[in-house]
Design a protein around this motif. Structure first.
Motif, PDB file in Angstrom:
ATOM      1  N   TYR A   1       0.667  -1.334   0.028  1.00 41.97           N
ATOM      2  CA  TYR A   1      -0.306   0.134   0.053  1.00 41.97           C
ATOM      3  C   TYR A   1       0.810   1.372  -0.105  1.00 41.97           C
ATOM      4  O   TYR A   1       1.869   1.389   0.640  1.00 41.97           O
ATOM      5  N   THR A   2       0.430   2.206  -0.436  1.00 42.07           N
ATOM      6  CA  THR A   2       1.014   3.593  -0.748  1.00 42.07           C
ATOM      7  C   THR A   2       1.065   4.346   0.477  1.00 42.07           C
ATOM      8  O   THR A   2       1.891   5.377   0.708  1.00 42.07           O
ATOM      9  N   ALA A   3       0.118   4.039   1.319  1.00 37.72           N
ATOM     10  CA  ALA A   3       0.103   4.816   2.557  1.00 37.72           C
ATOM     11  C   ALA A   3      -1.091   3.956   3.357  1.00 37.72           C
ATOM     12  O   ALA A   3      -1.547   2.805   3.085  1.00 37.72           O
ATOM     13  N   PRO A   4      -1.058   4.134   4.719  1.00 33.65           N
ATOM     14  CA  PRO A   4      -1.732   3.398   5.796  1.00 33.65           C
ATOM     15  C   PRO A   4      -3.352   3.495   5.170  1.00 33.65           C
ATOM     16  O   PRO A   4      -3.432   4.344   4.563  1.00 33.65           O
ATOM     17  N   LEU A   5      -4.085   2.459   5.592  1.00 40.55           N
ATOM     18  CA  LEU A   5      -5.311   2.546   5.327  1.00 40.55           C
ATOM     19  C   LEU A   5      -6.146   2.912   6.459  1.00 40.55           C
ATOM     20  O   LEU A   5      -7.287   3.220   6.458  1.00 40.55           O
TER      21      LEU A   5
END
Lengths: 100, 338
Positions: free
Chosen positions: B31-35
């Motif tokens: 993932y590009t960033a946290p969810l």
């Protein structure tokens, strides 16, 4: 018209997209093609328009991809990620007519 | 908490003929960033609960200020973090709570708040409804004031119940979280029935986490194996009874089982504490980032690298072998990450 249900968050990713159903806290992922469909759904495109658009983008016959797109949309609907305001069956001509 | 449940990978035809990449998203680093961000906004709390993971009470001297908080909020929006849960301390005691909530909701971030309910009257409940919170989670640990207030020192059971009523009246999805202990386990079934009568959307519970103040009070809090067995039996029965009427969620694993799993499969989430430091995971003492020093995108990279560090694996194994070490969870250790 098809739209995402209330608690859905969609985010593009390197691999495609993530669909987060934040009420049940379930995460779904899809590839780049799925991400393109999600993007078109966000623009309130109906299934036939999505099929036509992807067929143009990929330079293939709409018949070749129709079932895959409809299955993907049905998957989203079955998991309550997407809902149709129309009573018509997804991906049919009558739905297109109704939605217009 | 957050799992990949399904991958509606579309169109074998398309990606086989067009050479598109196949689906990923199996592991957090995809993932590009946290969810998800769990944000402990403040340490101040009007209660002194025996089991408090954060050992909350008084404010930390170095909590993020208004400008730092709003900068963090802007980064959440920029990185398209879909879901944030705000807790404390007691988050409603923070002067910026509604400013933050309004900002994040304006940018369509899903929001949940975890509160003890002390500061929720009808007008506050209405505000939550207007802001479109995913849910408000109120801590209710018993069906009587006596039981509740034994665990929640300085707590007021009636206020918590009233908060639930006001929230439900206002149309807010209201959840109850229940911490099982030796002295309230037997009330679980009755509390679930009460929750249903109140119109609660979801009831959450699981094994009490042996961290923070709970670790210090473990001997007086922790239910026996037999009590847990009975608790899960009741929960299972109630889940059937209220199927389709009220959500009953329970997590049957304890914190050690959670750690074993997370060591192999870290979640795509961050835990931010009131001073802007970012913990690797609640039960471990490790700090992997600092919002005063690092942008959120950088913190996400540091978080991913941290899970690879031998120091983290060695200490986690020690904790798994000796759960007493969970008492160290709030004695933070900054990780050296290159």
């Amino acid at each position: 018209m098809m739209q995402f249900t209330e608690h859905i968050q969609v985010r593009p990713e390197k691999f495609g997209a993530v669909v987060f159903e934040t009420l049940s806290e379930k995460v779904f992922v899809t590839n780049k093609t799925g991400a393109e469909i999600l993007c078109l759904l966000e623009q309130h495109k109906i299934p036939e328009e999505i099929i036509a658009q992807l067929a143009r983008d990929y330079g293939c016959s709409p018949d070749l991809i129709k079932n895959d797109v409809q299955e993907f949309i049905a998957d989203l609907t079955n998991h309550a990620l997407l809902r149709s305001d129309s009573p018509a069956k997804a991906g049919t001509k009558s739905e297109k007519k109704d939605d217009k | 908490m957050i799992e990949n449940e399904l991958r509606p990978a579309p169109t074998q035809t398309i990606h086989s003929t067009q050479g598109k990449t196949t689906s990923k998203g199996n592991i957090f680093s995809d993932y590009t960033a946290p969810l998800f961000i769990a944000w402990q906004l403040n340490a101040a709390c009007n209660l002194e609960c025996l089991h408090c993971c954060e050992e909350a009470g008084h404010s930390m001297p170095d909590e993020l200020n208004h400008d730092e908080i709003m900068d963090f909020c802007r980064q959440i929006v920029q990185l398209q973090i879909p879901y944030v849960a705000i807790s404390g301390g007691e988050p409603l005691m923070h002067p910026d709570f509604f400013t933050i909530s309004e900002f994040l909701r304006r940018h369509k971030v899903t929001l949940k708040v975890e509160t003890n309910g002390s500061f929720i009257d009808r007008s506050v409940a209405k505000r939550f409804a207007q802001l479109g919170f995913r849910s408000v989670q109120v801590s209710v640990d018993g069906v009587t004031p006596e039981t509740f207030e034994k665990l929640r020192i300085k707590g007021d059971w009636q206020k918590a119940i009233d908060a639930c009523k006001y929230l439900v009246e206002a149309g807010v999805k209201t959840e109850i979280v229940f911490v099982p202990t030796k002295f309230n386990c037997h009330e679980t079934g009755e509390l679930i029935d009460m929750a249903y009568r109140l119109g609660i959307y979801g009831f959450y519970t699981g094994k009490t986490m042996r961290i923070g103040r709970a670790a210090q009070n473990w001997d007086i809090l922790c239910p026996s194996d037999a009590e847990y067995e009975q608790l899960f039996k009741v929960l299972s029965e109630k889940q059937n009874q209220y199927d389709g009427k009220m959500k009953i969620y329970y997590y049957p694993y304890d914190v050690i089982e959670e750690l074993k799993y997370r060591l192999e499969y870290p979640s795509a989430s961050l835990l931010v504490i009131p001073n802007g430091k970012v913990k690797l995971i609640g039960p471990l003492p490790f700090i992997c980032g600092d919002l005063r020093k690092h942008r959120l995108a950088e913190v996400w990279e540091r978080y991913q690298k941290s899970w690879q560090l031998p120091q983290v694996h060695t200490f986690t194994q020690k904790v798994i072998n000796d759960p007493h070490l969970l008492a160290e969870s709030n004695r933070w250790q900054e990780l050296s990450i290159k």
